[in-house]
Design a protein around this motif. Structure first.
Motif, PDB file in Angstrom:
ATOM      1  N   UNK A   1       6.276  -0.132   4.830  1.00 56.54           N
ATOM      2  CA  UNK A   1       5.197  -1.058   4.459  1.00 56.54           C
ATOM      3  C   UNK A   1       5.785  -2.367   3.925  1.00 56.54           C
ATOM      4  N   UNK A   2       6.949  -2.258   3.238  1.00 51.77           N
ATOM      5  CA  UNK A   2       7.595  -3.485   2.729  1.00 51.77           C
ATOM      6  C   UNK A   2       7.986  -4.422   3.876  1.00 51.77           C
ATOM      7  N   UNK A   3       8.340  -3.843   5.018  1.00 50.99           N
ATOM      8  CA  UNK A   3       8.720  -4.695   6.154  1.00 50.99           C
ATOM      9  C   UNK A   3       7.510  -5.424   6.721  1.00 50.99           C
ATOM     10  N   UNK A   4       6.321  -4.936   6.369  1.00 50.49           N
ATOM     11  CA  UNK A   4       5.093  -5.546   6.893  1.00 50.49           C
ATOM     12  C   UNK A   4       4.721  -5.030   8.278  1.00 50.49           C
ATOM     13  N   UNK A   5       5.498  -4.138   8.799  1.00 48.09           N
ATOM     14  CA  UNK A   5       5.225  -3.617  10.147  1.00 48.09           C
ATOM     15  C   UNK A   5       4.109  -2.569  10.091  1.00 48.09           C
ATOM     16  N   UNK A   6       4.047  -1.884   8.958  1.00 49.42           N
ATOM     17  CA  UNK A   6       3.105  -0.768   8.829  1.00 49.42           C
ATOM     18  C   UNK A   6       2.193  -1.013   7.637  1.00 49.42           C
ATOM     19  N   UNK A   7       0.910  -0.737   7.826  1.00 42.67           N
ATOM     20  CA  UNK A   7      -0.014  -0.846   6.695  1.00 42.67           C
ATOM     21  C   UNK A   7      -0.606   0.506   6.319  1.00 42.67           C
ATOM     22  N   UNK A   8      -0.733   1.382   7.306  1.00 40.29           N
ATOM     23  CA  UNK A   8      -1.272   2.717   6.996  1.00 40.29           C
ATOM     24  C   UNK A   8      -0.678   3.728   7.982  1.00 40.29           C
ATOM     25  N   UNK A   9      -0.975   4.978   7.751  1.00 40.21           N
ATOM     26  CA  UNK A   9      -0.469   6.038   8.637  1.00 40.21           C
ATOM     27  C   UNK A   9      -0.973   5.855  10.070  1.00 40.21           C
TER      28      UNK A   9
ATOM     29  N   UNK B   1       7.117   3.636   2.094  1.00 41.71           N
ATOM     30  CA  UNK B   1       7.187   2.412   1.282  1.00 41.71           C
ATOM     31  C   UNK B   1       8.091   1.374   1.934  1.00 41.71           C
ATOM     32  N   UNK B   2       9.241   1.851   2.435  1.00 40.18           N
ATOM     33  CA  UNK B   2      10.169   0.906   3.078  1.00 40.18           C
ATOM     34  C   UNK B   2       9.505   0.270   4.299  1.00 40.18           C
TER      35      UNK B   2
ATOM     36  N   UNK C   1       0.858  -1.204   0.000  1.00 41.36           N
ATOM     37  CA  UNK C   1       0.000   0.000   0.000  1.00 41.36           C
ATOM     38  C   UNK C   1       0.891   1.251   0.000  1.00 41.36           C
ATOM     39  N   UNK C   2       0.667   2.128  -0.970  1.00 39.74           N
ATOM     40  CA  UNK C   2       1.535   3.316  -1.016  1.00 39.74           C
ATOM     41  C   UNK C   2       0.874   4.480  -0.286  1.00 39.74           C
ATOM     42  N   UNK C   3       1.681   5.465  -0.012  1.00 35.55           N
ATOM     43  CA  UNK C   3       1.209   6.623   0.737  1.00 35.55           C
ATOM     44  C   UNK C   3       0.205   7.410  -0.098  1.00 35.55           C
ATOM     45  N   UNK C   4      -0.892   7.772   0.532  1.00 34.81           N
ATOM     46  CA  UNK C   4      -1.897   8.511  -0.247  1.00 34.81           C
ATOM     47  C   UNK C   4      -1.440   9.965  -0.478  1.00 34.81           C
ATOM     48  N   UNK C   5      -2.066  10.591  -1.471  1.00 37.37           N
ATOM     49  CA  UNK C   5      -1.690  11.976  -1.792  1.00 37.37           C
ATOM     50  C   UNK C   5      -2.106  12.901  -0.665  1.00 37.37           C
ATOM     51  N   UNK C   6      -1.375  13.980  -0.518  1.00 37.04           N
ATOM     52  CA  UNK C   6      -1.674  14.953   0.533  1.00 37.04           C
ATOM     53  C   UNK C   6      -2.800  15.861   0.045  1.00 37.04           C
ATOM     54  N   UNK C   7      -3.945  15.789   0.706  1.00 41.42           N
ATOM     55  CA  UNK C   7      -5.103  16.576   0.243  1.00 41.42           C
ATOM     56  C   UNK C   7      -4.879  18.068   0.492  1.00 41.42           C
ATOM     57  N   UNK C   8      -5.695  18.839  -0.188  1.00 42.47           N
ATOM     58  CA  UNK C   8      -5.606  20.288   0.025  1.00 42.47           C
ATOM     59  C   UNK C   8      -6.427  20.669   1.246  1.00 42.47           C
ATOM     60  N   UNK C   9      -5.896  21.558   2.042  1.00 42.94           N
ATOM     61  CA  UNK C   9      -6.705  22.141   3.128  1.00 42.94           C
ATOM     62  C   UNK C   9      -6.339  23.607   3.240  1.00 42.94           C
ATOM     63  N   UNK C  10      -7.247  24.352   3.791  1.00 43.02           N
ATOM     64  CA  UNK C  10      -6.971  25.783   3.968  1.00 43.02           C
ATOM     65  C   UNK C  10      -5.911  25.935   5.053  1.00 43.02           C
ATOM     66  N   UNK C  11      -4.803  26.634   4.799  1.00 47.00           N
ATOM     67  CA  UNK C  11      -3.751  26.758   5.807  1.00 47.00           C
ATOM     68  C   UNK C  11      -4.283  27.342   7.118  1.00 47.00           C
ATOM     69  N   UNK C  12      -3.785  26.792   8.193  1.00 49.99           N
ATOM     70  CA  UNK C  12      -4.069  27.246   9.558  1.00 49.99           C
ATOM     71  C   UNK C  12      -5.498  26.966  10.038  1.00 49.99           C
TER      72      UNK C  12
END
Lengths: 374, 418
Positions: A212-220, A209-210, A1-12
């Motif tokens: 998730x490849x270890x299998x230790x992490x699946x999502x943020x 990515x590294x 599973x790759x990192x999702x794109x960073x969505x837009x949000x209004x700063x602050x």
């Protein structure tokens, strides 16, 4: 599973989550009423959301996207009022604070939800010991790279956040001598602590990515860092705050974060360094252990000074940005308490010294949460 | 040999006597059976205590006299008083203000139980003088059994809390009405004042004793810590004194303790720490109470028609309690599933029912005999069966903080085999 794109949000922009305790009104121990509270709260139209947490004596409330501390308070107030009303109907009480002062972790029951069952199987007793209560503050960032820059700048102020919000001096009926003992429970988790020092989203993606490849992490969600990026919201999420005893303080802390963020974006006051983290754990420990009386080691200069002084100095520096963000009231509340060396941990200890009964301290904390003087 | 006995007899001293030895051994047996019962079946210890008491009663153990009197009556009253004082402290009047449907639930289940049992017994050709008191006996759920089940299963949650409160309220109604009814059983009420005066006396004396008990405790709590052992001892001693005075003056000892618990909770909102402090002393007293109740209840005369009436009473009571809780459930903040388990958790009958039945027997031996012939077997059955049903309800509601032991062992066995 790759990192999702960073969505837009209004700063602050701000989003606040509060994990809260549900206690009975008999002996003020934690009470397994999350499901009942959720059922009642579902009937009330409110901003934000109310969701379950790891064990069934906990509940999490959150605001929708806010633009100022006063808007945060404006959203938290009706949610708090609805919570109190539902709690009254069920004959229980809702309490803030980073830990329940005398609950026994082994008596807790995991909330019946697939993710919590999965975590419970993986972490064993740690998941029940995770019956701790934090405030998370999301702050909107202009873009992904700016988010990482904001994250590492913000990490210099982690001791500020801990000392200002500390409300967990008691664990399992004992005074831990820490102002925030809650964070010691978080430290037991394998992926806790600081985020890796990367300043671009591409590099962060490679790190993810590294992992998730270890299998230790699946999502943020598997990272229990003190501050972590939240790409789906376009924010960074600061997770070191204990849940304060009042929503007013929770909103003020959000205002403080926003003011710092405004200062970072407007003035670009410093560039974070990997070496900032040399003193990170020490500063974090000092703030957890001594709260407002901690020593702060400046990561840039290595100078030692009372944390309280550094907080006040920072407040002076960001006062203009706070005013621009409408956070002057928030800063005023925090400044007054900082000058007095006061935080919720101290309030809890003062109450216990007076009452000599932790259950009574919890009862008075419940009164405080509902906005009624104890 | 004679010389040996002569020598030994010089060492004998006057003691508490054989009944004390019998009771001590009976309680020791109850403690062992209660433990084994919980260890091997997962059922609450109270089931074991009741079984031992039942066997003793059936075997003709004459240590407990029916109708209750003397030291036996005092011990049952004291045991009930302690349990009810604690349960009274769980009743927050503030809750009824915020959620009046809980009060509606309580009144609905009590009224429905009373009338359903009354009409069923009348339909079964029982005279109204018998059916009325029996309906009152059936009205009282047993907070004593329920709190023991809760302690054994280490339960907490909405079903547990609501069941304890509703059981306590039903006890409040049953004690008030039962005491008043037994007082006027042998009187011919010429005026309205005559008719209501017994209830006024029972209630008045009980409220007076409760108020004094509350004020003394409140005063003590101003300078004593609720977690202190001495506070617990003071509490026990004052409840014992209050029980004796209330009974002596024509009030109801358990009612006075229950009202004192409710009053103290309102006047002193600080959390209660006594239940944990009372610990083994209170557990021993409640065990004694359960053994005593079952020993007495087992002395009933069994017959076919009586068995029919007993089963009808139990069945109708069970349905009425569940239905009453369900009727008041709308808007009370609980789900239908929870309402079902609350209804089930309220089925135990025990010491309070026995005490009320005993009052009827003392007031009118002739009618009382007929009342007791149905009440005693019903109480005995529901002390065991009710505890089992309440346990199942608590487990099914998911409110026990420990798994049901036999089920766990079964699962472990399955996984070992595979």
């Amino acid at each position: 599973m790759s990192l999702e794109a960073f969505s837009h949000s209004e700063p602050l922009t701000l989003g606040v989550e509060l994990e809260l305790q549900l206690v009975n009104t008999h002996d003020y121990d934690l009470a397994p009423y999350a499901e009942d509270m959720l059922r009642l709260m579902k009937k009330v139209p409110l901003p934000g959301s109310v969701v379950p947490e790891m064990t069934n004596s906990m509940i999490e409330i959150s605001t929708a996207v806010c633009h100022s501390a006063s808007e945060v308070l404006g959203q938290l107030t009706p949610i708090r009022d609805a919570l109190v009303k539902s709690a009254d109907k069920l004959n229980i009480a809702v309490v803030g604070g980073g830990t329940h002062p005398f609950q026994q972790w082994h008596e807790r029951r995991i909330y019946d939800k697939p993710r919590f069952r999965e975590l419970s199987e993986l972490y064993g007793y740690l998941s029940k010991q995770f019956t701790i209560f934090g405030q998370h503050v999301h702050i909107g960032c202009p873009d992904a790279n700016a988010a990482l820059l904001m994250l590492h700048r913000m990490s210099r102020y982690i001791p500020h956040f801990i000392a200002l919000s500390a409300s967990s001096p008691y664990v399992q009926g004992q005074d831990t001598a820490f102002d925030s003992a809650r964070l010691n429970s978080v430290f037991a988790f394998p992926l806790s602590g600081r985020a890796p020092f990367v300043l671009t989203w591409d590099d962060f993606g490679k790190y993810f990515d590294k992992m998730t490849r270890t299998g230790v992490v699946r999502s943020m969600k598997d990272f229990y860092w003190d501050i972590r990026p939240k790409p789906e919201f376009g924010t960074i999420e600061i997770r070191v705050f204990d849940t304060p005893l009042t929503i007013e303080r929770a909103a003020a802390l959000a205002g403080y974060v926003q003011s710092l963020g405004a200062w970072f974006l407007a003035d670009q006051p410093f560039t974070p360094q990997e070496d900032d983290y040399l003193v990170y754990t020490y500063n974090r420990f000092q703030a957890c252990r001594f709260g407002m009386d901690a020593v702060y080691v400046d990561p840039a200069t290595g100078e030692h000074m009372p944390l309280r002084e550094h907080i006040l100095m920072t407040m002076d520096r960001i006062a203009g940005h706070a005013a621009a963000q409408g956070a002057s009231n928030a800063m005023h509340l925090l400044r007054r308490e900082t000058e007095a060396g006061q935080n919720d941990a101290r309030w809890l200890r003062e109450r216990q010294r007076q009452e000599q009964l932790l259950a009574e301290v919890s009862r008075q904390a419940a009164q405080r949460f509902r906005g009624t003087p104890a | 040999m004679n010389e040996l006995f002569g020598f030994w007899s010089q060492w004998l001293r006057p003691s508490a006597g054989l009944p004390t030895v019998q009771w001590s051994l009976l309680l020791a047996a109850a403690a062992v059976v209660g433990y084994l019962c919980q260890r091997h079946t997962g059922l609450p210890k109270v089931v074991g205590y009741t079984l031992v008491g039942t066997l003793a009663g059936l075997a003709g153990f004459n240590g407990a006299v029916w109708p209750l009197q003397g030291i036996g009556l005092f011990l049952v009253e004291l045991g009930i008083a302690i349990v009810l004082f604690e349960c009274g402290g769980r009743i927050s009047l503030r809750w009824f203000r915020h959620n009046p449907m809980v009060l509606v639930q309580s009144i609905a289940e009590s009224a429905l139980t009373y009338f359903a049992v009354y009409w069923t017994l009348v339909w079964l050709d029982q005279p109204t003088q018998v059916a009325g008191p029996l309906a009152l006996v059936a009205l009282a759920a047993s907070p004593a059994v329920l709190t023991r089940v809760v302690a054994d299963t280490r339960a907490a949650g909405p079903v547990t809390e609501r069941a304890v409160v509703l059981a306590t309220l039903s006890t409040l109604y049953a004690l008030t009405l039962g005491s008043a009814w037994s007082e006027q059983m042998n009187r011919h009420a010429a005026t309205l004042l005559d008719a209501i005066s017994p209830a006024v006396v029972v209630l008045g004396v009980s409220i007076l004793v409760a108020a004094v008990l509350t004020l003394v405790l409140r005063m003590a709590l101003r300078f004593m810590s609720p977690t202190s052992e001495n506070t617990s001892m003071l509490l026990l001693a004052l409840i014992a004194a209050g029980s004796t005075v209330a009974s002596h003056m024509g009030g109801s000892a358990p009612l006075a303790a229950l009202l004192a618990g409710i009053l103290l909770k309102q006047l002193n909102p600080r959390p209660w720490a006594w239940p944990r402090q009372l610990g083994n002393a209170s557990s021993l007293l409640t065990m004694l109470m359960f053994v005593l109740v079952s020993t007495v209840a087992a002395q009933a005369d069994w017959s076919g028609p009586v068995a029919g009436a007993v089963l009808a009473l139990i069945g109708v009571r069970l349905v009425a309690k569940a239905l009453g809780v369900a009727i008041g459930n709308v808007g009370s903040g609980a789900s239908w599933r929870q309402a079902l388990w609350v209804g089930c958790a309220m089925t135990p009958m025990s010491s309070i029912a026995l005490l009320i039945a005993s009052q009827f027997v003392v007031a009118s031996p002739s009618t009382g005999y007929r009342i007791a012939s149905i009440a005693l077997p019903a109480i005995l059955l529901m002390e065991i069966l009710g505890a089992v049903i309440a346990t199942v309800a608590i487990y099914r509601a998911g409110e026990s903080s420990k798994p049901w032991a036999p089920l766990q062992r079964g699962r472990a066995g399955e996984s070992n085999e595979s």
